[in-house]
Design a protein around this motif. Structure first.
Motif, PDB file in Angstrom:
ATOM      1  N   VAL A 102       9.143  15.136   7.578  1.00 32.34           N
ATOM      2  CA  VAL A 102       9.814  14.053   6.870  1.00 32.34           C
ATOM      3  C   VAL A 102      11.099  13.728   7.615  1.00 32.34           C
ATOM      4  N   PRO A 103      11.272  12.485   8.072  1.00 32.18           N
ATOM      5  CA  PRO A 103      12.488  12.153   8.806  1.00 32.18           C
ATOM      6  C   PRO A 103      13.745  12.400   7.978  1.00 32.18           C
ATOM      7  N   ASP A 104      14.783  12.904   8.613  1.00 31.28           N
ATOM      8  CA  ASP A 104      16.068  13.124   7.956  1.00 31.28           C
ATOM      9  C   ASP A 104      16.811  11.796   7.907  1.00 31.28           C
ATOM     10  N   ASP A 105      17.001  11.214   6.761  1.00 27.64           N
ATOM     11  CA  ASP A 105      17.802  10.010   6.553  1.00 27.64           C
ATOM     12  C   ASP A 105      18.252   9.326   7.849  1.00 27.64           C
ATOM     13  N   GLU A 106      17.347   8.658   8.500  1.00 30.29           N
ATOM     14  CA  GLU A 106      17.672   7.947   9.732  1.00 30.29           C
ATOM     15  C   GLU A 106      18.496   6.705   9.414  1.00 30.29           C
ATOM     16  N   PHE A 107      19.353   6.322  10.355  1.00 28.47           N
ATOM     17  CA  PHE A 107      20.146   5.119  10.161  1.00 28.47           C
ATOM     18  C   PHE A 107      20.188   4.306  11.457  1.00 28.47           C
ATOM     19  N   PHE A 108      20.076   2.993  11.295  1.00 27.76           N
ATOM     20  CA  PHE A 108      20.241   2.039  12.394  1.00 27.76           C
ATOM     21  C   PHE A 108      20.306   0.657  11.786  1.00 27.76           C
ATOM     22  N   GLU A 109      20.857  -0.270  12.539  1.00 25.58           N
ATOM     23  CA  GLU A 109      21.055  -1.639  12.059  1.00 25.58           C
ATOM     24  C   GLU A 109      19.733  -2.403  12.041  1.00 25.58           C
ATOM     25  N   ASP A 137      14.458  22.200  19.499  1.00 22.12           N
ATOM     26  CA  ASP A 137      13.931  20.881  19.178  1.00 22.12           C
ATOM     27  C   ASP A 137      15.107  19.922  19.017  1.00 22.12           C
ATOM     28  N   ILE A 138      14.861  18.663  19.296  1.00 22.43           N
ATOM     29  CA  ILE A 138      15.860  17.609  19.121  1.00 22.43           C
ATOM     30  C   ILE A 138      15.162  16.465  18.414  1.00 22.43           C
ATOM     31  N   THR A 139      15.781  15.981  17.344  1.00 26.13           N
ATOM     32  CA  THR A 139      15.200  14.875  16.599  1.00 26.13           C
ATOM     33  C   THR A 139      16.199  13.727  16.470  1.00 26.13           C
ATOM     34  N   PHE A 140      15.663  12.539  16.382  1.00 29.42           N
ATOM     35  CA  PHE A 140      16.457  11.325  16.228  1.00 29.42           C
ATOM     36  C   PHE A 140      17.057  11.273  14.828  1.00 29.42           C
ATOM     37  N   ARG A 141      18.332  10.929  14.731  1.00 29.77           N
ATOM     38  CA  ARG A 141      18.988  10.759  13.429  1.00 29.77           C
ATOM     39  C   ARG A 141      19.455   9.333  13.227  1.00 29.77           C
ATOM     40  N   GLY A 142      19.949   8.675  14.310  1.00 26.51           N
ATOM     41  CA  GLY A 142      20.427   7.320  14.121  1.00 26.51           C
ATOM     42  C   GLY A 142      20.848   6.639  15.401  1.00 26.51           C
ATOM     43  N   PHE A 143      21.109   5.336  15.278  1.00 29.84           N
ATOM     44  CA  PHE A 143      21.582   4.529  16.401  1.00 29.84           C
ATOM     45  C   PHE A 143      22.538   3.488  15.839  1.00 29.84           C
ATOM     46  N   ARG A 144      23.754   3.469  16.359  1.00 32.86           N
ATOM     47  CA  ARG A 144      24.746   2.493  15.897  1.00 32.86           C
ATOM     48  C   ARG A 144      25.722   2.201  17.026  1.00 32.86           C
ATOM     49  N   ASP A 145      25.960   0.921  17.279  1.00 36.23           N
ATOM     50  CA  ASP A 145      26.940   0.471  18.277  1.00 36.23           C
ATOM     51  C   ASP A 145      26.736   1.136  19.641  1.00 36.23           C
ATOM     52  N   GLY A 146      25.483   1.250  20.073  1.00 35.02           N
ATOM     53  CA  GLY A 146      25.194   1.818  21.387  1.00 35.02           C
ATOM     54  C   GLY A 146      25.193   3.328  21.439  1.00 35.02           C
ATOM     55  N   PHE A 149      22.427   9.183  17.857  1.00 35.73           N
ATOM     56  CA  PHE A 149      22.775  10.430  17.167  1.00 35.73           C
ATOM     57  C   PHE A 149      21.524  11.296  17.074  1.00 35.73           C
ATOM     58  N   LEU A 150      21.631  12.535  17.577  1.00 32.14           N
ATOM     59  CA  LEU A 150      20.506  13.456  17.612  1.00 32.14           C
ATOM     60  C   LEU A 150      20.847  14.747  16.881  1.00 32.14           C
ATOM     61  N   HIS A 151      19.822  15.358  16.276  1.00 34.95           N
ATOM     62  CA  HIS A 151      19.996  16.641  15.593  1.00 34.95           C
ATOM     63  C   HIS A 151      19.346  17.724  16.450  1.00 34.95           C
ATOM     64  N   MET A 152      20.127  18.736  16.809  1.00 34.15           N
ATOM     65  CA  MET A 152      19.637  19.823  17.656  1.00 34.15           C
ATOM     66  C   MET A 152      19.295  21.025  16.776  1.00 34.15           C
ATOM     67  N   LYS A 153      18.124  21.639  17.043  1.00 31.51           N
ATOM     68  CA  LYS A 153      17.656  22.757  16.229  1.00 31.51           C
ATOM     69  C   LYS A 153      17.177  23.901  17.113  1.00 31.51           C
ATOM     70  N   GLY A 154      16.996  25.055  16.493  1.00 29.78           N
ATOM     71  CA  GLY A 154      16.497  26.220  17.207  1.00 29.78           C
ATOM     72  C   GLY A 154      17.483  26.698  18.251  1.00 29.78           C
ATOM     73  N   ALA A 155      16.987  26.998  19.435  1.00 31.83           N
ATOM     74  CA  ALA A 155      17.843  27.511  20.507  1.00 31.83           C
ATOM     75  C   ALA A 155      18.887  26.495  20.938  1.00 31.83           C
TER      76      ALA A 155
END
Length: 187
Positions: A102-109, A137-146, A149-155
């Motif tokens: 389930v995506p974590d509350d992603e945000f973008f315009e 792991d790295i997952t997308f969280r958002g994109f704003r003004d260029g 934002f990424l979420h880093m997990k695990g190692a």
């Protein structure tokens, strides 16, 4: 059962490969015994080992993060716990599919959907497989003004080289393929 171990760029994290699928889909990241106790019997057992501060499940690996404890003392207990769990046939999770399903509350315009789709495709095909090799792991969280934002997990979470990975690796890759990207930041 033979469990292989691999070092990761994060000296506080070790990657354990049980030779079996750990999670069919997504990943799961636990940073406390309380959190693990609610959804993962194996993670709860691993947090019972003094020194364990993080448990991360990938497709075919488990990464364990420790505090000041020495790996030579911690590793046998972790190996025994993982082996015992897999040999018992018990489930890794109790009823959940992991936190990446389930995506974590992603945000973008509104209007940036095409840019975000390209960023996600690059992350999925080029970044995540490489990061999984290092036990994270790295997952997308958002994109704003260029800024991506990424979420880093695990190692990757708390890794000394994570800033270099973000700024020199991922940021350069995204800027090359997506001119609208100016910067990458961990959240």
């Amino acid at each position: 059962m033979f469990i292989q171990t691999e070092s990761t760029p994060n000296p506080a994290t070790l990657k354990f490969l049980p030779g079996k699928v750990v999670m069919d889909q997504g990943t799961a990241d636990y940073r406390s015994a309380e959190e693990a106790g609610q959804s993962s019997p194996l993670a709860a057992k691993l947090f019972g080992i003094p020194g364990v501060t993080g448990v991360f499940y990938g497709y075919d690996f488990i990464t364990i993060t420790k505090d000041g404890a020495d790996w030579q003392h911690l590793k046998p207990a972790v190996l025994g716990t993982i082996m015992e769990h897999f040999m018992s046939g018990a489930a890794i999770l109790s009823g959940e599919n992991g936190d990446s399903a389930v995506p974590d509350d992603e945000f973008f315009e509104k209007g940036d959907e095409t840019i975000v789709a390209t960023i996600k495709e690059l992350l999925e095909t080029r970044v995540r497989p490489a990061v999984a090799q290092d036990g994270g792991d790295i997952t997308f969280r958002g994109f704003r003004d260029g800024k991506v934002f990424l979420h880093m997990k695990g190692a990757c979470a708390g890794c000394p080289s994570s800033t270099a990975t973000l700024k020199h690796g991922i940021q350069n890759l995204l800027k090359h393929f997506v001119p609208e990207v100016r910067e990458v930041e961990a959240v």
